[in-house]
Enzyme design. Structure first.
Site, short mmCIF file in Angstrom:
data_model
loop_
_atom_site.label_atom_id
_atom_site.label_comp_id
_atom_site.label_asym_id
_atom_site.label_seq_id
_atom_site.Cartn_x
_atom_site.Cartn_y
_atom_site.Cartn_z
N TYR B 77 16.66 139.55 -8.43
CA TYR B 77 15.36 140.21 -8.64
C TYR B 77 14.55 140.10 -7.37
CZ TYR B 77 10.78 140.62 -11.09
OH TYR B 77 9.53 140.98 -11.53
N TYR B 231 12.98 135.35 -21.70
CA TYR B 231 12.77 134.62 -20.45
C TYR B 231 11.34 134.12 -20.30
CZ TYR B 231 12.77 133.33 -15.54
OH TYR B 231 12.65 132.62 -14.38
N HIS B 232 10.41 135.06 -20.47
CA HIS B 232 9.01 134.72 -20.20
C HIS B 232 8.44 133.76 -21.23
CE1 HIS B 232 10.27 138.70 -18.89
NE2 HIS B 232 9.66 138.39 -17.76
N LYS B 587 -8.83 133.05 -14.23
CA LYS B 587 -7.66 133.81 -13.80
C LYS B 587 -8.19 135.08 -13.12
CE LYS B 587 -3.88 133.52 -14.43
NZ LYS B 587 -2.82 132.83 -13.64
N ASP B 591 -2.82 138.90 -12.25
CA ASP B 591 -1.84 137.88 -12.57
C ASP B 591 -2.07 137.39 -14.01
OD1 ASP B 591 -0.46 135.49 -12.81
OD2 ASP B 591 -1.74 134.42 -11.39
N HIS B 593 -0.04 135.41 -15.87
CA HIS B 593 0.63 134.16 -16.26
C HIS B 593 -0.41 133.11 -16.56
CE1 HIS B 593 3.77 136.24 -13.85
NE2 HIS B 593 4.54 135.80 -14.82
#
Lengths: 320, 711
Positions: B77, B231-232, B587, B591, B593
């Site tokens: 990736y 995954y996340h 934040k 982004d 996350h």
């Protein structure tokens, strides 16, 4: 010094000063209390009085208070009102810490030039932040805000505390509150001037059912304001449905307050309530200090089973 | 057998000098009890044993011959900066043995903003490549034959304009849409749980997913319409059971969405693909992939597919980014190798191995090569590929596979009882589960219960500086803006407008296929931002509400002295200053996350701080304003997507301009050490790299707030 500086800042509409003044008023330190008292004294003598509306908003977690306040608040701010929201978030009993704003963050209103949003930790109830909201309201009014929302989580005593410091009390309900409705909601329904059954976007039928039910309850119970029958509305803060109607209702309520100088009565009661509540705290502190020895003595006699509770109380009242 | 087991028990007790074997059992974070020894007896209790690869229920792999015939695809990736630079990088990697491409887009693109939008100043070209239009996409794949190369694209929010741009770029390369192979992530449900790069409300988002499945089913037979991603979730802190359960449950939700469009299950199900994380719990991760295939095969049976491929789970895997540490970073090479082993022993179809410096920055040329070589060495030196499913029949592995599936089934059932995954997500339940797991895991690390080499044990005294790659964000942005201006000049505004209106209308009427319409608009040189906006006109941009649970972090520290000490210091602070220390967790940029931000918020509040949580995607101006109104002592900026060098200095400027310079600014997250000095000079009070225990952060923050002496 500090009080002077903050007062000046507030009167010249400096947000930073208002934010710091709120912190000062909410502080638990005696020296801060002194400064806060002085600050409020200065503001009282210098701020020009204006018509304001103090609005209490209550509802259980998940009912959508923040979205509601943001929608209603923005509508008012866009109509050139100056709107502030004081939101009290619960503190953890264990850590004393709190997470603020995760549910109450109203970004658009916060960033609106006519808006101000201040989340505060509740801390313990006695002498805690909720009690200070009254003083915070006066700071915000001195700054120039004319629509002041005080938000409370609909649990425990906080809503009666908030009720005693606002001109109008608004309760948000969920359509599917279920069976617990009968008993629990009655107490809060007696206080409400407006009931807004929220989330009609999800289930309009359930909203209508809930509204009908509330109306039927109002047929039966006695409500405290003579000349104002609580309004029950349905709508959705997400889709803004019903919000205009609510705003109109609030305007009518304001008219109602101004008739027969009802608002003066309300404000007078607010002041008396404030005085009594604060007095209780101060008197209690004072009492503990002066009667410390007698209380200890009576308490140990009581524990050793020498005297009854009633006798112990007498000893404290009579003793030096 | 039973006799010999008793004999073994006797021997074992003697060896450990204890009356009972309790100390040899291990309860995993998933709540699965691992025994010290498994025997044939364990196999006899299982539903499926002695199964075959390529046959139902596919525990041993979706293909009969697996890697013996064709090794897994090495799919790294990557993407950064401009389309030109990424293109050069791709071509070099392909020469060096990489087999498939996997495109990382920058966050501006993810969130459907053009590079010239004011909200994405710090995001353009960071953590991925900036794509605004077909022109960028053409450059990205110039010299790469799209009829031969399979291309995976991690895109969820702005999936319509990006996939459309890819289709048009191929078309203008002379490649027909039917010939395209690859995968689009297109998994929006998990965006609402973790990662947060959604754009629209859930309902509109699901419609887009459905439109893409329908379009690809009809026009792109070799293209995976979705990559259903656990995954996340794993990276956000979910344990393996929850990752597995939520991912399979998401998959079922997409199947139902597609069926509701009138598609037959075999029309689209063979093109559904999956994506899992592989962490350090070696056996568990192998079992996870085996259990995932079992569960999918089981669950798909309800839709009565005729084509066996419809119930065959094919997956991509990536080694865990969370397992990487900033401290003693060469350890990361070893971690990634172990994880890569687990992925291939579990039978993945393709794999990305992380570069050792990914915990800190974008991979450098060297670290990218080592990451790729990890896989090549496994394939070509270690002879891993010579046998299908080497763990098949292992008493332990078969048993663990079934236990994991069993636990996951329970969670899937819970979600179904809530009315399905979409409903559960709306209620915020999976998100809360994952955040609870995350806070527990962080507390296990911070309290030393879980070992992380170089972080909480076996630390080195002096850290090596490692070279990292840096992207000059303002230069990329300039270049993108120029290209946007050129496009807007040369295209037919009227045609573009008409195409965009058609999209808006189709959203309104809930008719037509949005991907089809997006392809038409992109062909006329509409931009990513414009197509995204055409949809947002109807449904708005979605803002998820945060829900935080407190007390979880504290639980991991019962009786811990250091934890109690800091709590006491916070109490003392309150006595002196009349309130708790108050911090705003911010934040900024695109982004999304927010695991780190949430763990810090939970941890700090458990230590007695008052913690303000800001919404996602704020600008520095907004953070400054809200922090000021809340009158906080400090702002903690969480940054994981490389925007810190633009956004943090801007935040400090804003605070100064508002007369709030006494508010301290802290930065945590993925920050290369080489940036520390820069940030300090700009006025940052302290910087916390990845792996810093929350209590250390709290200690430092409290110390500096006190030093500031503000009351």
């Amino acid at each position: 010094m500090l009080a002077q500086e903050l007062a000046l800042g507030i009167l010249s509409q400096n947000r930073r000063s208002l934010a710091r003044a709120i912190t000062l008023v909410e502080s638990s330190l005696p020296k801060h209390r002194q400064a806060a008292t002085e600050l409020i004294r200065i503001l009282k003598s210098q701020a020009s009085p204006r018509e304001t509306l103090r609005i209490g908003v209550s509802g259980v977690p998940g009912v959508g208070k923040s979205t509601f306040l943001e929608t209603v608040g923005l509508a008012m701010a866009n109509a050139n009102h100056k709107v502030c929201v004081l939101a009290v978030d619960p503190s953890s009993q264990i850590s004393g810490g709190s997470i603020l704003g995760d549910k109450t963050r109203m970004q658009k209103l916060s960033l609106h030039p006519n808006g101000f949003v201040r989340p505060s930790p509740a801390r313990d109830t006695l002498g805690g932040t909720a009690l200070r909201s009254r003083e915070v309201i006066s700071l915000c009014e001195a700054f120039g805000f004319d629509r002041i929302f005080v938000e409370t989580v609909g649990v425990g005593q906080s809503e009666t505390t908030v009720y005693s410091m606002v001109d109008v009390f608004l309760v948000l309900l969920l359509p599917n509150a279920g069976d617990d409705l009968q008993g629990i909601k009655k107490g809060i329904m007696e206080l409400a001037d407006f009931i807004f059954v929220n989330k009609s976007d999800l289930d309009p039928h359930a909203c209508n059912r809930m509204a009908k039910y509330c109306e039927s309850v109002y047929e039966l119970i006695h409500t405290p304001r003579e000349g104002w029958k609580p309004r029950v509305m349905t709508g959705s803060s997400l889709s803004s449905e019903g919000v205009d109607e609510l705003l109109r209702g609030l305007m009518q309520f304001e008219q109602f307050l101004l008739q027969n100088s009802y608002k003066e009565t309300v404000r007078r009661t607010q002041k008396q309530d404030a005085f009594l509540q604060e007095l209780k705290i101060v008197a209690w502190d004072q009492f503990l200090k002066t009667k410390n020895n007698v209380i200890n003595k009576a308490s140990s006699s009581l524990i050793e089973d020498k005297i009854s509770v009633a006798d112990a109380l007498w000893q404290v009242i009579e003793g030096e | 057998m039973d006799n010999s087991y008793q004999e073994w028990k006797k021997l074992a007790k003697k060896e450990i000098r204890q009356e009972e074997l309790d100390s040899l059992f291990w309860d995993t974070p998933e709540g699965i009890r691992i025994k010290p020894l498994y025997t044939a007896q364990d196999l006899s209790e299982l539903t499926y044993t002695d199964t075959m690869p390529g046959l139902f229920p596919y525990i041993r792999g979706p293909r009969a011959t697996m890697y013996v015939n064709k090794p897994w695809t090495i799919r790294q990736y990557a993407g950064f900066s401009t389309a030109e630079e990424s293109n050069v990088f791709y071509k070099k990697n392909l020469e060096m043995g990489q087999k498939g491409l996997s495109v990382a887009f920058d966050l501006a693109t993810h969130r459907g903003y053009d590079s010239d939008h004011e909200r994405v100043m710090g995001d353009v070209g960071k953590a991925g490549v900036a794509i605004d239009s077909v022109e960028d996409m053409k450059i990205l794949f110039s010299g790469i034959p799209l009829d031969k190369m399979s291309v995976s694209m991690t895109m969820n929010g702005a999936v319509l304009p990006v996939l459309a741009a890819f289709i048009v770029a191929a078309e203008e390369q002379g490649v027909a849409v039917e010939q395209l192979s690859g995968t689009i992530q297109n998994d929006v449900l998990k965006e609402f749980m973790v990662r947060n790069t959604y754009i629209y409300p859930p309902q509109t988002s699901m419609r887009i997913v459905g439109d893409i499945i329908a379009y690809t089913a009809k026009n792109m037979p070799r293209f995976n319409s979705i990559s259903i991603s656990g995954y996340h979730m794993y990276e956000a802190g979910a344990d393996s059971v929850h990752e597995l359960a939520f991912t399979i449950a998401d998959g079922l939700e997409y199947v139902k969405e597609a069926l509701s469009r009138g598609l037959a299950v075999d029309d689209f199900a063979p093109r559904l693909s999956f994506f899992f994380a592989i962490g350090m719990n070696f056996y568990m991760e192998i079992a996870k992939l085996r259990a995932a295939r079992l569960l999918w095969a089981e669950m798909m049976a309800q839709f009565e597919p005729k084509n066996p491929q419809s119930s065959m789970l094919r997956t991509h895997c990536q080694t865990s980014g969370w397992s990487l540490t900033e401290q003693d970073p060469y350890n990361n090479l070893i971690r990634t190798t172990v994880e890569a082993m687990a992925a291939v022993l579990g039978g993945t179809q393709s794999l990305h191995t992380n570069a050792m410096d990914e915990a800190i920055a974008l991979p450098s040329e060297n670290s990218s090569r080592w990451a790729r070589n990890t896989q090549i060495i496994l394939q070509e030196e270690a002879q891993i590929c010579r046998v299908v499913d080497p763990f098949g029949g292992s008493y332990f592995m078969e048993s663990l596979t079934h236990s994991l599936a069993h636990e996951a089934r329970k969670v899937i059932l819970e979600m179904q009882n809530l009315g399905g995954m979409a409903k559960a997500i709306e209620l915020g339940i999976p998100k809360m589960c994952i955040e609870k797991c995350a806070a527990e895991r962080q507390a296990r690390i911070d309290s030393g219960k879980d070992t992380i080499v170089g972080v909480n044990r076996y630390q080195v005294d002096k850290e090596d500086e490692i070279e990292t790659l840096e992207v000059d964000n303002s230069r990329v942005r300039e270049q993108q803006i120029q290209r946007l201006q050129a496009i807007r000049k040369s295209r037919s505004e009227a045609d573009v407008k008409e195409a965009l209106n058609a999209i808006t209308q189709a959203v309104k009427d809930n008719q037509g296929n949005l991907l089809d319409l997006a392809v038409k608009a992109m062909r006329l040189r509409a931009t990513v931002g414009e197509v995204s906006e055409a949809i947002a006109l109807v449904c708005g941009r979605y803002e998820a509400k945060n829900n935080l649970i407190s007390g979880v972090y504290a639980k991991g520290f019962l009786g811990d002295q250091e934890f109690m000490d800091i709590k006491q210091s916070v109490c003392d602070f309150n006595q002196i200053h009349g309130r708790n220390p108050r911090i705003y967790i911010a934040k900024m940029g695109q982004d999304g996350h927010d695991r780190g931000a949430k763990i810090v918020a939970t941890g700090f509040s458990d230590l007695g701080f008052d913690v303000d949580i800001g919404p996602l995607f704020q600008t520095p101006e907004e953070v400054a304003q809200m922090a000021l109104e809340a009158d906080v002592h400090a702002i903690g900026v969480s940054s994981l997507a490389a925007g810190h060098k633009t956004l943090v200095p801007r935040l400090i400027e804003c605070l100064n301009a508002l007369g709030a310079s006494e508010i301290l600014v802290f930065v945590g997250g993925v920050i290369p050490r080489s940036d520390y000095e820069f940030l300090r000079q700009k006025g940052v009070a302290s910087i916390f790299g990845p792996g810093t225990p929350v209590i250390q952060c709290a200690k430092e923050v409290l110390k500096l707030i006190e030093a500031k002496g503000k009351d």
